[in-house]
Design a protein around this motif. Structure first.
Motif, PDB file in Angstrom:
ATOM      1  N   GLU A   1       0.725  -0.863   0.166  1.00 41.76           N
ATOM      2  CA  GLU A   1       0.005   0.076  -0.144  1.00 41.76           C
ATOM      3  C   GLU A   1       1.373   1.522  -0.062  1.00 41.76           C
ATOM      4  OE1 GLU A   1      -2.587  -0.326   3.554  1.00 41.76           O
ATOM      5  OE2 GLU A   1      -4.034  -1.821   1.991  1.00 41.76           O
ATOM      6  N   GLY A   2       1.764   1.385   0.428  1.00 42.70           N
ATOM      7  CA  GLY A   2       3.180   2.341   0.604  1.00 42.70           C
ATOM      8  C   GLY A   2       2.845   2.431  -0.115  1.00 42.70           C
ATOM      9  N   LEU A   3       3.710   1.269  -1.126  1.00 48.51           N
ATOM     10  CA  LEU A   3       4.401   1.771  -2.477  1.00 48.51           C
ATOM     11  C   LEU A   3       3.857   1.978  -3.469  1.00 48.51           C
ATOM     12  CD1 LEU A   3       5.761  -1.704  -3.048  1.00 48.51           C
ATOM     13  CD2 LEU A   3       7.603   0.884  -2.754  1.00 48.51           C
ATOM     14  N   ALA A   4       2.033   2.211  -3.575  1.00 47.78           N
ATOM     15  CA  ALA A   4       0.934   2.459  -4.815  1.00 47.78           C
ATOM     16  C   ALA A   4       0.512   4.235  -3.783  1.00 47.78           C
ATOM     17  CB  ALA A   4       0.062   1.683  -3.907  1.00 47.78           C
ATOM     18  N   VAL A   5       1.223   4.550  -3.197  1.00 49.18           N
ATOM     19  CA  VAL A   5       0.709   5.483  -2.516  1.00 49.18           C
ATOM     20  C   VAL A   5       1.933   6.990  -2.593  1.00 49.18           C
ATOM     21  CG1 VAL A   5      -1.287   5.141  -2.101  1.00 49.18           C
ATOM     22  CG2 VAL A   5       0.898   5.171  -0.087  1.00 49.18           C
ATOM     23  N   ARG A   6       4.013   6.236  -2.171  1.00 49.99           N
ATOM     24  CA  ARG A   6       4.602   6.550  -2.437  1.00 49.99           C
ATOM     25  C   ARG A   6       5.716   7.261  -3.578  1.00 49.99           C
ATOM     26  NH1 ARG A   6       5.454  10.009   2.257  1.00 49.99           N
ATOM     27  NH2 ARG A   6       3.603   8.358   4.352  1.00 49.99           N
ATOM     28  N   ASP A   7       6.200   8.060  -3.201  1.00 51.63           N
ATOM     29  CA  ASP A   7       7.067   8.152  -5.171  1.00 51.63           C
ATOM     30  C   ASP A   7       8.575   7.037  -4.515  1.00 51.63           C
ATOM     31  OD1 ASP A   7       8.628   9.159  -6.936  1.00 51.63           O
ATOM     32  OD2 ASP A   7       9.456  10.359  -5.629  1.00 51.63           O
ATOM     33  N   PRO A   8       8.924   5.893  -5.358  1.00 48.10           N
ATOM     34  CA  PRO A   8      10.275   5.668  -4.774  1.00 48.10           C
ATOM     35  C   PRO A   8      11.621   6.543  -4.458  1.00 48.10           C
ATOM     36  CG  PRO A   8       9.618   5.503  -6.768  1.00 48.10           C
ATOM     37  CD  PRO A   8       8.584   5.672  -6.284  1.00 48.10           C
ATOM     38  N   LEU A   9      11.498   7.654  -5.285  1.00 50.22           N
ATOM     39  CA  LEU A   9      12.635   8.247  -5.309  1.00 50.22           C
ATOM     40  C   LEU A   9      13.074   9.092  -3.943  1.00 50.22           C
ATOM     41  CD1 LEU A   9      15.397   8.946  -6.825  1.00 50.22           C
ATOM     42  CD2 LEU A   9      13.777  10.657  -8.131  1.00 50.22           C
ATOM     43  N   THR A  10      11.790   9.541  -3.551  1.00 51.41           N
ATOM     44  CA  THR A  10      12.374  10.839  -1.891  1.00 51.41           C
ATOM     45  C   THR A  10      11.291  10.647  -1.599  1.00 51.41           C
ATOM     46  OG1 THR A  10       9.781  11.792  -3.498  1.00 51.41           O
ATOM     47  CG2 THR A  10      12.183  12.592  -4.178  1.00 51.41           C
ATOM     48  N   GLY A  11      10.366   9.204  -1.117  1.00 48.08           N
ATOM     49  CA  GLY A  11       9.276   8.880  -0.253  1.00 48.08           C
ATOM     50  C   GLY A  11       8.471   9.407   0.277  1.00 48.08           C
ATOM     51  N   LEU A  12       8.393  10.762  -0.958  1.00 48.37           N
ATOM     52  CA  LEU A  12       7.295  11.563  -0.867  1.00 48.37           C
ATOM     53  C   LEU A  12       6.260  10.841  -0.961  1.00 48.37           C
ATOM     54  CD1 LEU A  12       8.902  14.928  -1.833  1.00 48.37           C
ATOM     55  CD2 LEU A  12       8.251  14.163   0.673  1.00 48.37           C
TER      56      LEU A  12
END
Length: 486
Positions: free
Chosen positions: A329-340
């Motif tokens: 779920e976090g991967l779906a709502v987070r940007d992998p480069l910045t973590g934002l």
């Protein structure tokens, strides 16, 4: 692959603890076995000591009893069977018999000897009369210990006094000849000053026995003359199998004839000041049987451990599932480069966040980002994007948020009670980004942005607000960059 090993580890961890606990229980089982074996060895040694005391009593009786002959001889019946004389105490007195010794019916003994024993005028018959007072004592001692299969007095003259009466009933003339031979192996090592002799374990063929026996033998001397042997026969199997909790068997061996096997567990050598022991006892350890015995005795505890293991595995799997769900779920709502947050995460944040009086939606963009990538490379470009995300996050409140909307574009959400506070905060954030940008790339860079400030109650059409902020960003870019358009 990493997730696979994580799940495997979570499954194995409770198993390791469960096996370690079972191992501790099994070790405790072995320690308890060692303790019980020591207690069993002490018990068996005490039984041999009791038997040696019986021999001493019989020896004392033989040498110190008043030689009563006629009265006791008359209370016995005689019968010749296959050339062997059997002498037994008479049964209970009949109605017409006033025999005062009728109580002898309770005695279980027999005297066997050459057929001359049945001749009242023979020397052997009179010789037995001097020893017959010993017979009731032999019968009494035989009943005192459950492990005793027989008590005997063997006389080299050619007769045996035995209890119970069934033990020597099958003695043959060959056996009687054997006991009259000075070379008989039973008579060896039976000097006047010798300790009690231990014979066996063996099956005494001369007594037609089928049991594995151990015999304790004490010579009888009178005026330094050898007169006979007192023997106690102990049922070895019954003596060694008294403890039913053992999975394996106890073995009693003559160490002069048999070596200890490799499976011998906790061997023990017998020692007694009055007995000439050259024997050892050991426990025949079979690890499979011992494990089965352990499971049988600890089954309730093992069932509890199994249940706890299953519960622990289910708990770990449940937590792993929740963790995996949260992770994806976090991967779906987070940007992998910045973590934002990404676009989807930003929309979810807006849907679940209560808004204050005023809300600012700002679109920030890095000026000339393509030139930075072309000049310094994409690695530095990624560093710039991460820097902007970290700096924005550090300069806003925890109740506000920032998301990477795509490429070098960021969207900010800020709330405040006054519109002026929002303007000042956004300008401060923008200036901080520009001032410290040289830490990431030579010459630094600037930021442009479009800001839409609305009342919290008017935040229903978020798409329209975002489009308005994006239009203002475009205006800031076209009108010189490095500025915020409110």
């Amino acid at each position: 692959m990493k997730k696979y090993f994580a799940i495997k580890g979570r499954l194995l961890t409770p198993l390791v603890f469960a096996l370690a606990f079972v191992g501790m229980l099994f070790e405790g089982h072995i320690r308890q076995l060692e303790k019980e074996l020591n207690e069993e060895y002490e018990r068996i040694e005490r039984e041999f000591f009791r038997a040696s005391k019986m021999l001493t009593i019989l020896d004392y009786s033989l040498n110190n009893y008043i030689k009563v002959r006629q009265s006791l001889i008359l209370t016995h019946t005689t019968k010749i069977v296959n050339g062997v004389c059997h002498m037994r105490p008479k049964l209970a007195a009949t109605e017409n018999d006033s025999n005062p010794n009728a109580h002898l019916q309770a005695l279980e003994y027999i005297i066997v000897g050459d057929k001359a024993l049945c001749d009242k005028n023979s020397t052997l018959h009179h010789e037995v009369g001097f020893r017959i007072a010993l017979a009731p004592v032999i019968s009494l001692l035989h009943d005192l210990d459950e492990y005793l299969i027989g008590v005997h007095y063997i006389d080299p003259s050619g007769y045996i006094i035995s209890s119970p009466d069934t033990l020597s009933v099958n003695v043959t003339t060959d056996v009687l000849e054997q006991i009259q031979s000075p070379s008989w192996d039973v008579y060896q090592d039976l000097g006047e000053e010798q300790l009690i002799k231990v014979r066996g374990p063996t099956v005494l063929q001369e007594l037609k026995s089928t049991e594995s026996l151990v015999s304790l033998m004490l010579p009888v001397y009178s005026n330094h003359q050898f007169e006979g042997v007192i023997s106690l026969n102990i049922m070895l199997d019954k003596l060694l199998s008294a403890n039913q909790r053992f999975a394996g068997k106890l073995h009693f061996i003559d160490t002069r004839e048999t070596s200890l096997p490799t499976s011998a567990f906790q061997p023990y050598s017998f020692q007694d000041a009055g007995i000439a022991f050259h024997h050892a006892i050991y426990y025949d350890m079979n690890w499979g049987d011992e494990l089965y015995q352990f499971i049988r005795m600890k089954q309730n505890t093992l069932v509890l451990i199994t249940v706890m293991y299953i519960l622990a595995v289910m708990s770990f799997l449940f937590m792993n599932t929740r963790h995996a769900k949260s992770y994806y779920e976090g991967l779906a709502v987070r940007d992998p480069l910045t973590g934002l947050r990404n676009r989807r995460g930003f929309e979810a944040f807006l849907a679940h966040t209560p808004h204050q009086s005023y809300v600012a939606i700002a679109m920030f963009d890095i000026d000339d980002f393509k030139a930075i990538n072309d000049q310094f490379g994409h690695q530095i470009g990624d560093d710039v994007i991460r820097y902007v995300g970290d700096q924005i996050r550090c300069h806003i409140r925890a109740t506000d948020t920032v998301a990477r909307y795509g490429g070098e574009e960021f969207v900010l959400y800020l709330t405040a009670e006054r519109e002026s506070h929002l303007r000042r905060t956004l300008l401060r954030v923008k200036e901080a980004l520009c001032e410290e940008s040289e830490m990431v790339v030579d010459g630094g860079f600037t930021i442009s942005g479009g800001v839409e400030i609305v009342a919290g109650s008017e935040l229903d059409d978020i798409d329209a607000i975002l489009k308005s902020a994006d239009d203002k960003l475009y205006t800031a870019k076209e009108s010189g960059k490095n500025q915020l358009i409110f």
